[in-house]
Scaffold this motif. Structure first.
Motif, PDB file in Angstrom:
ATOM      1  N   GLY A 183       0.711  -1.218  -0.039  1.00  0.00           N
ATOM      2  CA  GLY A 183      -0.229  -0.132  -0.221  1.00  0.00           C
ATOM      3  C   GLY A 183       1.206   1.482   0.033  1.00  0.00           C
ATOM      4  O   GLY A 183       0.480   2.494  -0.265  1.00  0.00           O
ATOM      5  N   ARG A 202      -1.577  -1.896  -3.464  1.00  0.00           N
ATOM      6  CA  ARG A 202      -2.784  -2.824  -3.033  1.00  0.00           C
ATOM      7  C   ARG A 202      -3.884  -1.945  -3.417  1.00  0.00           C
ATOM      8  O   ARG A 202      -5.171  -2.906  -3.705  1.00  0.00           O
ATOM      9  N   SER A 203      -4.409  -0.902  -3.348  1.00  0.00           N
ATOM     10  CA  SER A 203      -5.694  -0.521  -3.973  1.00  0.00           C
ATOM     11  C   SER A 203      -6.094  -1.800  -5.280  1.00  0.00           C
ATOM     12  O   SER A 203      -7.401  -1.324  -5.704  1.00  0.00           O
ATOM     13  N   GLU A 206      -7.376  -4.713  -4.728  1.00  0.00           N
ATOM     14  CA  GLU A 206      -8.179  -5.023  -4.059  1.00  0.00           C
ATOM     15  C   GLU A 206      -9.789  -4.817  -4.709  1.00  0.00           C
ATOM     16  O   GLU A 206     -10.780  -5.853  -4.325  1.00  0.00           O
ATOM     17  N   ASN A 207      -9.427  -3.913  -6.220  1.00  0.00           N
ATOM     18  CA  ASN A 207     -10.387  -4.097  -6.829  1.00  0.00           C
ATOM     19  C   ASN A 207     -10.232  -4.551  -8.273  1.00  0.00           C
ATOM     20  O   ASN A 207     -11.062  -4.674  -9.067  1.00  0.00           O
TER      21      ASN A 207
END
Length: 331
Positions: A183, A202-203, A206-207
């Motif tokens: 992140g 990370r974002s 996660e998506n």
């Protein structure tokens, strides 16, 4: 005994708040056990921070000294397997949880909790590893039983954390193509230096698409955070791949179908370093001391003293520490 009094970081509960201070204690205040150790180094882990801030799921009774890791020299032994002046590592079990831990110049523990320090490992290196390194080592051991470097990429989550950064470094040394999830956009150079060949934010990870199974991108993975990240690692793992999991800082829950397991034959391997059997624990420490030791091991750590612990505890709880934080106690 060379001295009866020593210093410890002690957490006390006062009017509902948990406050940590460095205090002087007496050897006789330590719990009864057959091994007395003068601690040279300890290290700061997320579980220590939870203990230091009153998490009753980790530590039930206060005042308490956290520190789930310690390395030092035997001062007194009632077990013939250990002699005075032996250098030993103590990690896991109940150390630092409900038994006074390594944030102290002395500890007294059951001898079955101790492992002799391998000759090719310094005491400081042992604590750069600590429980995080042992956990990374167990994860690598289990993963490499099923996945070889030629099988494809290995993804590691929480890659700037203790377990994650050491996993990246060890896997890279063993010849794996490592993809790191982080992140922290600012830590790309740090992860590249550890051996990561690709970095995913990370974002972004996660998506990913919410489908039950995703495009197979990885031969395996080491997950340190749980939650959606672990879900997406599993869903993105190729047939006959393997994923280890050892943490739940993101979430202890995962929302999956059985499809990755029954359509691709993926193995999900839980990692429990706390009660890992002694013979395998000794094997992992031997590997960490020899062929698994990264050349950049010292690059993953920052040294602190007892008086600096409180500020570092706040940072680790905010997710703002990277690598390992080593606590220096005695030379």
């Amino acid at each position: 005994m060379e001295k009866q009094e020593f210093k410890s970081f002690i957490v006390e509960e006062k009017e509902g708040k948990f406050i940590g201070t460095v205090k002087t204690r007496n050897i006789e205040d330590l719990p009864q056990a057959d091994l007395l150790i003068k601690v040279s180094y300890s290290s700061l882990n997320y579980k220590d921070a939870l203990s230091a801030t009153g998490n009753k799921g980790v530590t039930k009774t206060y005042p308490h000294t956290p520190g789930i890791d310690a390395v030092g020299v035997v001062v007194k032994s009632e077990n013939s397997s250990f002699s005075v002046n032996d250098k030993v590592i103590v990690t896991s079990y109940d150390l630092g949880m409900n038994t006074d831990g390594g944030f102290s110049e002395y500890i007294r523990v059951p001898s079955e909790w101790a492992v002799k320090l391998p000759e090719s490992l310094t005491m400081k290196e042992a604590m750069i590893y600590g429980t995080a390194g042992l956990t990374a080592g167990i994860s690598v051991l289990r993963l490499t039983e099923l996945v070889k470097p030629e099988d494809g990429k290995i993804i590691v989550s929480g890659a700037t954390g203790g377990v994650g950064s050491l996993s990246v470094a060890i896997l890279a040394k063993l010849g794996y193509f490592v993809v790191a999830i982080t992140g922290k956009e600012s830590e790309r150079d740090y992860l590249t230096n550890l051996g990561a060949k690709e970095i995913i934010l990370r974002s972004d990870f996660e998506n990913l698409n919410k489908r039950p199974v995703l495009k197979p991108l990885f031969a395996g993975g080491i997950d340190t955070v749980g939650g959606v990240i672990l879900e997406n690692i599993i869903k993105s793992t190729a047939p006959m791949g393997a994923v280890t999991c050892c943490g739940n800082v993101a979430s202890p829950k995962i929302d999956l179908t059985v499809f990755p397991f029954i359509l691709r034959g993926i193995s999900l391997i839980g990692i429990d370093s706390q009660n890992y059997p002694l013979k395998y624990r000794e094997l992992v420490w031997k590997r960490l001391a020899q062929d698994w030791k990264p050349s950049q091991l010292s690059d993953t750590c920052v040294d602190i003293t007892l008086n600096e612990l409180e500020s570092k505890i706040d940072l680790i709880l905010q997710g703002k520490l990277k690598g390992r934080t080593v606590l220096k106690l005695n030379e």
